[in-house]
Write a protein that holds these residues in place. Structure first.
Motif, PDB file in Angstrom:
ATOM      1  N   LYS A 167       4.536  32.906  48.958  1.00  0.00           N
ATOM      2  CA  LYS A 167       4.247  33.631  47.711  1.00  0.00           C
ATOM      3  C   LYS A 167       4.615  32.783  46.500  1.00  0.00           C
ATOM      4  O   LYS A 167       3.836  32.657  45.547  1.00  0.00           O
ATOM      5  CB  LYS A 167       5.017  34.951  47.686  1.00  0.00           C
ATOM      6  N   CYS A 168       5.804  32.198  46.528  1.00  0.00           N
ATOM      7  CA  CYS A 168       6.242  31.338  45.429  1.00  0.00           C
ATOM      8  C   CYS A 168       5.364  30.089  45.350  1.00  0.00           C
ATOM      9  O   CYS A 168       4.995  29.644  44.258  1.00  0.00           O
ATOM     10  CB  CYS A 168       7.707  30.959  45.628  1.00  0.00           C
ATOM     11  N   GLY A 169       5.009  29.545  46.517  1.00  0.00           N
ATOM     12  CA  GLY A 169       4.174  28.354  46.544  1.00  0.00           C
ATOM     13  C   GLY A 169       2.809  28.592  45.928  1.00  0.00           C
ATOM     14  O   GLY A 169       2.310  27.764  45.158  1.00  0.00           O
ATOM     15  N   LEU A 170       2.189  29.712  46.261  1.00  0.00           N
ATOM     16  CA  LEU A 170       0.873  30.034  45.712  1.00  0.00           C
ATOM     17  C   LEU A 170       0.949  30.216  44.202  1.00  0.00           C
ATOM     18  O   LEU A 170       0.089  29.729  43.464  1.00  0.00           O
ATOM     19  CB  LEU A 170       0.325  31.295  46.375  1.00  0.00           C
ATOM     20  N   LYS A 171       1.962  30.920  43.754  1.00  0.00           N
ATOM     21  CA  LYS A 171       2.122  31.152  42.312  1.00  0.00           C
ATOM     22  C   LYS A 171       2.256  29.831  41.559  1.00  0.00           C
ATOM     23  O   LYS A 171       1.595  29.614  40.542  1.00  0.00           O
ATOM     24  CB  LYS A 171       3.361  32.029  42.069  1.00  0.00           C
ATOM     25  N   ARG A 172       3.099  28.942  42.068  1.00  0.00           N
ATOM     26  CA  ARG A 172       3.288  27.650  41.412  1.00  0.00           C
ATOM     27  C   ARG A 172       2.011  26.816  41.457  1.00  0.00           C
ATOM     28  O   ARG A 172       1.629  26.172  40.479  1.00  0.00           O
ATOM     29  CB  ARG A 172       4.430  26.886  42.075  1.00  0.00           C
ATOM     30  N   ALA A 173       1.344  26.817  42.612  1.00  0.00           N
ATOM     31  CA  ALA A 173       0.143  25.995  42.780  1.00  0.00           C
ATOM     32  C   ALA A 173      -0.965  26.403  41.829  1.00  0.00           C
ATOM     33  O   ALA A 173      -1.698  25.552  41.302  1.00  0.00           O
ATOM     34  CB  ALA A 173      -0.342  26.075  44.224  1.00  0.00           C
ATOM     35  N   VAL A 174      -1.096  27.695  41.595  1.00  0.00           N
ATOM     36  CA  VAL A 174      -2.180  28.202  40.751  1.00  0.00           C
ATOM     37  C   VAL A 174      -1.825  28.130  39.270  1.00  0.00           C
ATOM     38  O   VAL A 174      -2.667  27.784  38.428  1.00  0.00           O
ATOM     39  CB  VAL A 174      -2.533  29.653  41.141  1.00  0.00           C
ATOM     40  N   GLU A 175      -0.586  28.438  38.941  1.00  0.00           N
ATOM     41  CA  GLU A 175      -0.205  28.552  37.532  1.00  0.00           C
ATOM     42  C   GLU A 175       0.225  27.227  36.904  1.00  0.00           C
ATOM     43  O   GLU A 175       0.099  27.044  35.697  1.00  0.00           O
ATOM     44  CB  GLU A 175       0.918  29.581  37.383  1.00  0.00           C
ATOM     45  N   ASP A 176       0.757  26.298  37.703  1.00  0.00           N
ATOM     46  CA  ASP A 176       1.240  25.031  37.163  1.00  0.00           C
ATOM     47  C   ASP A 176       0.279  23.890  37.513  1.00  0.00           C
ATOM     48  O   ASP A 176      -0.654  24.071  38.292  1.00  0.00           O
ATOM     49  CB  ASP A 176       2.642  24.723  37.697  1.00  0.00           C
ATOM     50  N   THR A 177       0.534  22.730  36.959  1.00  0.00           N
ATOM     51  CA  THR A 177      -0.329  21.569  37.177  1.00  0.00           C
ATOM     52  C   THR A 177       0.393  20.528  38.022  1.00  0.00           C
ATOM     53  O   THR A 177       1.512  20.116  37.678  1.00  0.00           O
ATOM     54  CB  THR A 177      -0.745  20.929  35.840  1.00  0.00           C
ATOM     55  N   TYR A 178      -0.246  20.127  39.107  1.00  0.00           N
ATOM     56  CA  TYR A 178       0.325  19.117  40.004  1.00  0.00           C
ATOM     57  C   TYR A 178      -0.737  18.076  40.324  1.00  0.00           C
ATOM     58  O   TYR A 178      -1.937  18.346  40.260  1.00  0.00           O
ATOM     59  CB  TYR A 178       0.821  19.762  41.303  1.00  0.00           C
ATOM     60  N   ASP A 179      -0.276  16.906  40.723  1.00  0.00           N
ATOM     61  CA  ASP A 179      -1.205  15.851  41.123  1.00  0.00           C
ATOM     62  C   ASP A 179      -1.568  15.945  42.598  1.00  0.00           C
ATOM     63  O   ASP A 179      -2.581  15.383  43.021  1.00  0.00           O
ATOM     64  CB  ASP A 179      -0.584  14.483  40.836  1.00  0.00           C
ATOM     65  N   LEU A 180      -0.754  16.667  43.378  1.00  0.00           N
ATOM     66  CA  LEU A 180      -1.041  16.848  44.808  1.00  0.00           C
ATOM     67  C   LEU A 180      -0.180  17.984  45.344  1.00  0.00           C
ATOM     68  O   LEU A 180       0.958  18.177  44.892  1.00  0.00           O
ATOM     69  CB  LEU A 180      -0.774  15.565  45.587  1.00  0.00           C
ATOM     70  N   LEU A 181      -0.728  18.737  46.305  1.00  0.00           N
ATOM     71  CA  LEU A 181       0.006  19.813  46.972  1.00  0.00           C
ATOM     72  C   LEU A 181       0.251  19.421  48.429  1.00  0.00           C
ATOM     73  O   LEU A 181      -0.663  18.975  49.117  1.00  0.00           O
ATOM     74  CB  LEU A 181      -0.788  21.130  46.945  1.00  0.00           C
ATOM     75  N   LEU A 182       1.487  19.600  48.869  1.00  0.00           N
ATOM     76  CA  LEU A 182       1.873  19.314  50.250  1.00  0.00           C
ATOM     77  C   LEU A 182       2.230  20.650  50.885  1.00  0.00           C
ATOM     78  O   LEU A 182       3.284  21.220  50.611  1.00  0.00           O
ATOM     79  CB  LEU A 182       3.063  18.357  50.254  1.00  0.00           C
TER      80      LEU A 182
END
Length: 230
Positions: free
Chosen positions: A35-50
């Protein structure tokens, strides 16, 4: 500095991944549940998701599916599962790569760097200009803007699908084996990863072919591989 999101419920593994990535000058954020991972992945900006697959709350497959609805950020899935069906499912949802535990931390870092570099090349973020437009029938591939149009209607492709389609289109009429395509597009050891190419080709066909079972753009050459129609 490039920013990586790790979604992993095993703290020891997450911290190992973080340590190696930080040693390679990445900024790392860790989420320990889906749940926390999805929220961060969608709302924040990253160069890659692991992404780990087996997570409490929301699994990695669901996170991948939801992220792909809104972002083309490179995604590497990590799992202890060795079954091909899990790998194919992850790739089918739009993941760019699949790493099986236990893995070499140095190899993981190399894969992270390779995927980020390719994504930046495709999106023009590496500072190198691309002005070429590839055209075949109703299909138009704009390398500079990372856009694909079919009969003037835009088709959305995640960056790995775009890179595979672009590579084939830049080399029309040439037959490439699955191993060679994996090597040229993914830039890593192709051994045992031909399913990756097959899944991505099928996903591209679903989007650009009028009848995916009878493709006119990406043809299958049985026993040899694939080629882009001239």
């Amino acid at each position: 500095m490039k920013k990586i999101l790790i979604v992993e419920d095993d703290r020891a593994i997450a911290e190992l991944e973080r340590d190696y990535l930080e040693a390679s000058n990445f900024t790392v954020v860790i989420a320990y549940d889906g749940k926390c991972g999805l929220k961060r992945a969608v709302e924040d900006t990253y160069d890659l998701l692991l992404l780990d697959i087996m997570l409490p709350g929301i699994d990695g497959f669901q996170i991948c599916r939801e992220v792909r609805k809104v972002k083309n950020t490179p995604i590497l899935m990590v799992s202890a599962k060795h079954e091909d069906i899990d790998k194919i499912r992850g790739l089918g949802l739009g993941a760019d790569d699949y790493v099986i535990k236990p893995f070499s931390p140095s190899e993981l870092v190399a894969r992270v760097k390779a995927h980020i570099a390719r994504y930046e090349r495709l999106t023009g973020m590496d500072g190198k200009e691309q002005k070429k437009i590839l055209q075949s029938g109703d299909l138009e591939i704009q390398l500079e803007t990372h856009r694909v149009f079919l009969a003037e209607q835009e088709i959305t492709l995640p960056h790995r699908e775009f890179e595979l389609l672009s590579f084939l289109a830049e080399n029309p009429g040439i037959v490439f084996s699955k191993e060679k395509l994996f090597e040229r597009v993914w830039g890593l050891d192709a051994a045992g990863d031909t399913a990756t190419v097959m899944v991505h080709v099928n996903r591209i066909r679903d989007k650009i072919e009028q009848n995916p079972s009878k493709p006119i753009y990406i043809e299958t050459v049985w026993g040899a591989g694939y080629r882009f129609r001239k």
